[in-house]
Design a protein around this motif. Sequence first.
Motif, PDB file in Angstrom:
ATOM      1  N   GLY A  84       0.786  -1.227   0.000  1.00 38.83           N
ATOM      2  CA  GLY A  84       0.000   0.000   0.000  1.00 38.83           C
ATOM      3  C   GLY A  84       0.812   1.267   0.000  1.00 38.83           C
ATOM      4  O   GLY A  84       0.249   2.368   0.049  1.00 38.83           O
ATOM      5  N   TYR A  85       2.145   1.155  -0.065  1.00 39.73           N
ATOM      6  CA  TYR A  85       3.010   2.327  -0.017  1.00 39.73           C
ATOM      7  C   TYR A  85       3.847   2.494  -1.286  1.00 39.73           C
ATOM      8  O   TYR A  85       4.790   3.277  -1.307  1.00 39.73           O
ATOM      9  N   SER A  86       3.513   1.773  -2.344  1.00 43.80           N
ATOM     10  CA  SER A  86       4.278   1.847  -3.588  1.00 43.80           C
ATOM     11  C   SER A  86       3.730   2.886  -4.547  1.00 43.80           C
ATOM     12  O   SER A  86       4.006   2.839  -5.743  1.00 43.80           O
ATOM     13  N   GLY A  87       2.960   3.803  -4.050  1.00 43.49           N
ATOM     14  CA  GLY A  87       2.323   4.823  -4.873  1.00 43.49           C
ATOM     15  C   GLY A  87       0.874   4.973  -4.457  1.00 43.49           C
ATOM     16  O   GLY A  87       0.425   4.419  -3.439  1.00 43.49           O
ATOM     17  N   CYS A  88       0.120   5.727  -5.230  1.00 37.19           N
ATOM     18  CA  CYS A  88      -1.287   5.923  -4.897  1.00 37.19           C
ATOM     19  C   CYS A  88      -2.058   6.306  -6.151  1.00 37.19           C
ATOM     20  O   CYS A  88      -1.475   6.695  -7.166  1.00 37.19           O
ATOM     21  N   SER A  89      -3.357   6.179  -6.072  1.00 38.70           N
ATOM     22  CA  SER A  89      -4.243   6.602  -7.157  1.00 38.70           C
ATOM     23  C   SER A  89      -5.457   7.282  -6.558  1.00 38.70           C
ATOM     24  O   SER A  89      -5.933   6.899  -5.482  1.00 38.70           O
ATOM     25  N   LEU A  90      -5.942   8.299  -7.242  1.00 38.47           N
ATOM     26  CA  LEU A  90      -7.162   8.992  -6.844  1.00 38.47           C
ATOM     27  C   LEU A  90      -8.272   8.493  -7.753  1.00 38.47           C
ATOM     28  O   LEU A  90      -8.237   8.719  -8.970  1.00 38.47           O
ATOM     29  N   THR A  91      -9.241   7.808  -7.175  1.00 35.54           N
ATOM     30  CA  THR A  91     -10.224   7.056  -7.942  1.00 35.54           C
ATOM     31  C   THR A  91     -11.640   7.477  -7.587  1.00 35.54           C
ATOM     32  O   THR A  91     -11.930   7.787  -6.427  1.00 35.54           O
ATOM     33  N   VAL A  92     -12.512   7.504  -8.590  1.00 34.53           N
ATOM     34  CA  VAL A  92     -13.935   7.751  -8.379  1.00 34.53           C
ATOM     35  C   VAL A  92     -14.644   6.404  -8.344  1.00 34.53           C
ATOM     36  O   VAL A  92     -14.457   5.570  -9.236  1.00 34.53           O
ATOM     37  N   ARG A  93     -15.462   6.168  -7.295  1.00 34.16           N
ATOM     38  CA  ARG A  93     -16.141   4.887  -7.138  1.00 34.16           C
ATOM     39  C   ARG A  93     -17.621   5.094  -6.842  1.00 34.16           C
ATOM     40  O   ARG A  93     -18.026   6.138  -6.315  1.00 34.16           O
ATOM     41  N   ASN A  94     -18.397   4.070  -7.172  1.00 31.71           N
ATOM     42  CA  ASN A  94     -19.820   4.069  -6.858  1.00 31.71           C
ATOM     43  C   ASN A  94     -19.987   3.848  -5.359  1.00 31.71           C
ATOM     44  O   ASN A  94     -19.401   2.934  -4.797  1.00 31.71           O
ATOM     45  N   ALA A  95     -20.784   4.688  -4.704  1.00 33.90           N
ATOM     46  CA  ALA A  95     -20.937   4.602  -3.253  1.00 33.90           C
ATOM     47  C   ALA A  95     -21.666   3.336  -2.819  1.00 33.90           C
ATOM     48  O   ALA A  95     -21.454   2.852  -1.707  1.00 33.90           O
ATOM     49  N   ASN A  96     -22.518   2.782  -3.668  1.00 28.57           N
ATOM     50  CA  ASN A  96     -23.278   1.601  -3.297  1.00 28.57           C
ATOM     51  C   ASN A  96     -22.466   0.314  -3.406  1.00 28.57           C
ATOM     52  O   ASN A  96     -22.651  -0.615  -2.617  1.00 28.57           O
ATOM     53  N   THR A  97     -21.559   0.262  -4.375  1.00 28.17           N
ATOM     54  CA  THR A  97     -20.831  -0.976  -4.641  1.00 28.17           C
ATOM     55  C   THR A  97     -19.321  -0.843  -4.520  1.00 28.17           C
ATOM     56  O   THR A  97     -18.626  -1.857  -4.514  1.00 28.17           O
ATOM     57  N   PHE A  98     -18.808   0.382  -4.453  1.00 27.95           N
ATOM     58  CA  PHE A  98     -17.374   0.677  -4.483  1.00 27.95           C
ATOM     59  C   PHE A  98     -16.758   0.322  -5.833  1.00 27.95           C
ATOM     60  O   PHE A  98     -15.544   0.245  -5.966  1.00 27.95           O
ATOM     61  N   ARG A  99     -17.578   0.090  -6.820  1.00 25.41           N
ATOM     62  CA  ARG A  99     -17.071  -0.230  -8.152  1.00 25.41           C
ATOM     63  C   ARG A  99     -16.437   1.018  -8.770  1.00 25.41           C
ATOM     64  O   ARG A  99     -16.959   2.115  -8.692  1.00 25.41           O
ATOM     65  N   LYS A 100     -15.283   0.839  -9.401  1.00 26.29           N
ATOM     66  CA  LYS A 100     -14.529   1.936  -9.985  1.00 26.29           C
ATOM     67  C   LYS A 100     -15.244   2.490 -11.207  1.00 26.29           C
ATOM     68  O   LYS A 100     -15.641   1.751 -12.101  1.00 26.29           O
ATOM     69  N   THR A 101     -15.409   3.816 -11.246  1.00 21.48           N
ATOM     70  CA  THR A 101     -16.047   4.475 -12.381  1.00 21.48           C
ATOM     71  C   THR A 101     -15.109   5.431 -13.111  1.00 21.48           C
ATOM     72  O   THR A 101     -15.433   5.913 -14.184  1.00 21.48           O
ATOM     73  N   GLY A 102     -13.958   5.735 -12.518  1.00 23.29           N
ATOM     74  CA  GLY A 102     -13.000   6.630 -13.173  1.00 23.29           C
ATOM     75  C   GLY A 102     -11.749   6.793 -12.339  1.00 23.29           C
ATOM     76  O   GLY A 102     -11.741   6.539 -11.136  1.00 23.29           O
ATOM     77  N   CYS A 103     -10.665   7.216 -12.995  1.00 21.29           N
ATOM     78  CA  CYS A 103      -9.395   7.459 -12.313  1.00 21.29           C
ATOM     79  C   CYS A 103      -8.963   8.888 -12.596  1.00 21.29           C
ATOM     80  O   CYS A 103      -8.889   9.306 -13.757  1.00 21.29           O
ATOM     81  N   VAL A 104      -8.675   9.654 -11.544  1.00 25.10           N
ATOM     82  CA  VAL A 104      -8.249  11.038 -11.688  1.00 25.10           C
ATOM     83  C   VAL A 104      -6.756  11.110 -11.966  1.00 25.10           C
ATOM     84  O   VAL A 104      -6.309  11.803 -12.866  1.00 25.10           O
ATOM     85  N   PHE A 105      -5.957  10.379 -11.189  1.00 22.67           N
ATOM     86  CA  PHE A 105      -4.518  10.329 -11.432  1.00 22.67           C
ATOM     87  C   PHE A 105      -3.906   9.119 -10.728  1.00 22.67           C
ATOM     88  O   PHE A 105      -4.500   8.524  -9.830  1.00 22.67           O
ATOM     89  N   LYS A 106      -2.697   8.782 -11.156  1.00 21.90           N
ATOM     90  CA  LYS A 106      -1.871   7.773 -10.493  1.00 21.90           C
ATOM     91  C   LYS A 106      -0.494   8.368 -10.255  1.00 21.90           C
ATOM     92  O   LYS A 106      -0.015   9.167 -11.050  1.00 21.90           O
ATOM     93  N   SER A 107       0.128   7.979  -9.161  1.00 21.44           N
ATOM     94  CA  SER A 107       1.440   8.503  -8.824  1.00 21.44           C
ATOM     95  C   SER A 107       2.297   7.385  -8.238  1.00 21.44           C
ATOM     96  O   SER A 107       1.798   6.523  -7.517  1.00 21.44           O
ATOM     97  N   SER A 108       3.587   7.435  -8.542  1.00 20.87           N
ATOM     98  CA  SER A 108       4.519   6.485  -7.955  1.00 20.87           C
ATOM     99  C   SER A 108       4.903   6.902  -6.542  1.00 20.87           C
ATOM    100  O   SER A 108       5.574   6.156  -5.830  1.00 20.87           O
ATOM    101  N   GLU A 109       4.477   8.107  -6.125  1.00 16.64           N
ATOM    102  CA  GLU A 109       4.719   8.603  -4.777  1.00 16.64           C
ATOM    103  C   GLU A 109       3.463   8.428  -3.933  1.00 16.64           C
ATOM    104  O   GLU A 109       2.351   8.432  -4.446  1.00 16.64           O
ATOM    105  N   ARG A 110       3.651   8.287  -2.627  1.00 24.68           N
ATOM    106  CA  ARG A 110       2.526   8.113  -1.717  1.00 24.68           C
ATOM    107  C   ARG A 110       2.071   9.458  -1.185  1.00 24.68           C
ATOM    108  O   ARG A 110       2.851  10.204  -0.579  1.00 24.68           O
ATOM    109  N   TYR A 111       0.824   9.807  -1.430  1.00 22.67           N
ATOM    110  CA  TYR A 111       0.218  11.019  -0.903  1.00 22.67           C
ATOM    111  C   TYR A 111      -0.828  10.649   0.151  1.00 22.67           C
ATOM    112  O   TYR A 111      -1.319   9.516   0.170  1.00 22.67           O
ATOM    113  N   TYR A 112      -1.142  11.621   0.993  1.00 22.66           N
ATOM    114  CA  TYR A 112      -2.181  11.423   2.004  1.00 22.66           C
ATOM    115  C   TYR A 112      -3.236  12.507   1.871  1.00 22.66           C
ATOM    116  O   TYR A 112      -2.941  13.635   1.475  1.00 22.66           O
TER     117      TYR A 112
END
Length: 392
Positions: A84-112
């Motif tokens: 869980g520390y090899s990078g991060c992604s900012l993702t849009v998901r459905n609130a009912n199922t947590f199913r992925k609906t889109g990706c805003v960005f991916k990074s090789s760095e870990r952000y909080y």
Amino acid sequence: MKSRKMMKSKKSCSIQPHTCAYIPAELLTQILAILPVKTLVRFRCVCKSWRSIIDDPVFVSMHLKLNNFNSSKLISLEGLGPDGYSGCSLTVRNANTFRKTGCVFKSSERYYLLGRCDSLLLMFHPNTHEMRLINASIRKSLLLADCPILPCFGFGPEFIFGFARLSQDYKIIAISFESIERVEPRQTRVAVYTLSDQQWAIRENGLNIDWLSFDRIRGPYYVCDGAAHWLAKEVGPGRDWRPTYLVSLDFDTETFTFSEIPDDLDNFDSSRSLFLLGESLAIFCVSFRTTRIWVLEKKSGKKDWTLWFSGRSSRDCLDLFYRRTHVITRVLYYEGDGGYIVYEKQSYNIATGQVELLGKFMSRHVEYEKYSESLVLCNGYETEDMSSSHLS
């Protein structure tokens, strides 16, 4: 005759694009204000008059109020890799199922994720201390100036992000506590960042923080009515281990206030979680007998806690909330069949008492917020375009 009809039709077609010029400005503004953000970004290129309307701060505020949030989506910051520390992604998901609906960005760095206000996310890089404001709906990122308050003894300042209603400005308040053996506060250092100035300012006198009598409960804060709110408990032997006070930080006055929360005597051994119910603060109490929701409502000019829901508890509910008081996780509420609460990648239906796992999303590190859209950062700032889905 045929040629005359064709000439008339061509003439009418040539007039149609200019019919928008006869629409009153107020009506045009109201029409544009109910359109999605992506549509408005394209409409900024139609003409100068439309661009001036869409870029107006008053219009941006109006659009935000009319399109407060999409209740069917979550925005989640997810750790990548097996640890869980090899990078991060900012993702849009459905609130009912947590199913992925889109990706805003991916990074090789870990952000909080330090906080959200309206559609803006405050993100922090722990190694470089880099901070960014991100508007996921328009894929814009603003790199902030370095905070003048540096980490002390390995502990960084605490960042609180929200909106000041009187000054109509977004603020980040950085607070650093230096203490002796982490018991008695010795010095408080405070710096405030305003989006309008895009600068930090040191507050020499600090804030009116009384941390000798109260200990803030670890966990996320919630922004409501121009202030950030936490749960806190009194410090001292024999004190209740559960939160008994609400701590509020006003973004305009930059001062703290403390107020009592419901005693909930029938739920003496209950766990308590803070969350937002619409635009109001609410507390979710869970015990071995009942589950209750208290809402902070304004009555006769004063705010008071009102019992909004009461029902029987269940083993699943206890396993999800009561036994996980050490987990620092945001509680989100959504309308639906009786209403349901999202917590720890699971949903709890307050009407039926059922707990369901949200899909097969099993990332070890995830921070999520409600997804909302706005035009903030669309114009007037030196932002970075995130359409490439990678954050440098």
